[in-house]
Enzyme design. Sequence first.
Site, short mmCIF file in Angstrom:
data_model
loop_
_atom_site.label_atom_id
_atom_site.label_comp_id
_atom_site.label_asym_id
_atom_site.label_seq_id
_atom_site.Cartn_x
_atom_site.Cartn_y
_atom_site.Cartn_z
N CYS A 31 36.07 42.63 42.39
CA CYS A 31 36.85 42.91 43.59
C CYS A 31 37.90 43.99 43.35
CB CYS A 31 37.51 41.63 44.08
SG CYS A 31 38.55 41.89 45.51
N CYS A 47 41.22 43.41 45.18
CA CYS A 47 42.15 42.45 44.56
C CYS A 47 42.78 43.04 43.30
CB CYS A 47 41.41 41.18 44.13
SG CYS A 47 40.17 40.61 45.28
N ASP A 48 41.98 43.67 42.46
CA ASP A 48 42.45 44.02 41.12
C ASP A 48 42.73 45.51 40.91
OD1 ASP A 48 42.11 41.35 40.52
OD2 ASP A 48 40.03 41.63 39.92
#
Length: 305
Positions: free
Chosen positions: A132, A135-136
Amino acid sequence: MEQIVIVGSGPAGLTCAIYAARSGLSPTVISGEEPGGQLTKTSVIENFPGFRSIDGADFMAKMMEQSESCGAKIIFESVKKIEKTKDEVFLILLSDGVTVSSRSVVIATGASHKKLGIPGELELSNKGVSWCATCDGPMYRGKRVAVIGGGNSALMEAIFLTQFADDVFLLHRRDSFRADNIMCHRASDNPKIHILWNSVVSRIVGDSKVREIVIEDVNGGEKTVLPVNGVFIAIGTRPVTEFIGDILDFDDEGYIKTQNGSAETSCRGIFAAGDVVSGSLKQAVYAAGAGALAACNAEEFLGVR
Ligand code: NDP
């Protein structure tokens, strides 16, 4: 006893909930482990009519809010098992041990990320290996990352990561992308993206953090080592159906078979919609339409339409 329980809270499940709620069925949605589904991890959606560009998490939050304001109840749990009694009632066992009974069920559980199955992938998950970018990605400001895959997801992740990383290596196992033309152009034209064709990753190396990847040329087998700080895997998805057991018919890849252009499955009273369905176009707009159809089919089954 519920009239309708919807399993999954992506565009298919929540659209189904909106339609069912507006028909007075007071639907219950079981959110699953990722409330809002895959789109919550999508940086930007540009192809859902009405939204020229919207953040995936915002989009799903709006859909969830809309379904609740229409009268849907959302339970933030996962489903462990579904059983059908001889009285044609479905028993839905949740991860917290509670059992919900319902006259009908809509499965809209979508799909989860595929794994490469190579050494280092699981060991270094959350230590530089990610599925992801949304997200990261921000953790890789000024760093070097690799993205694996050649579909729309991989190219989207690569483009998104150029906001943070200095260098994004996009590795694809063939010499042409599967992604849409517009995405191919955007990736090829981006000076921070370096495309490595005919390349597979055979190992991810690191200890407390990812340090490098071993790349193999699919033609000659030649191996090279590329130092990177992060690896983003975007090689597609598989359907989330483990909890269903053998109550339904599936295709060879495990997607649920539906019948005659409807959302009806091989089990009377169970309907399916979205990415979890065999042959589905894996797009939010299509999933939303399929969710509406599932609600209408369930209403007919329940005798309220
Ligand atoms: P896809 O199945 O479209 O692509 C997967 C990619 O990963 C392919 O290029 C495939 O290679 C590669 N791949 C698969 N397995 C491996 C492996 N073991 N090792 C190396 N590479 C591998 O999945 P996506 O997640 O990209 O997209 C899923 C669906 O969602 C698609 O229909 C896509 O169009 C849609 N989507 C749409 C978006 C949009 O905004 N319009 C955004 C994101 C997804 P190969 O090509 O050789 O098979």
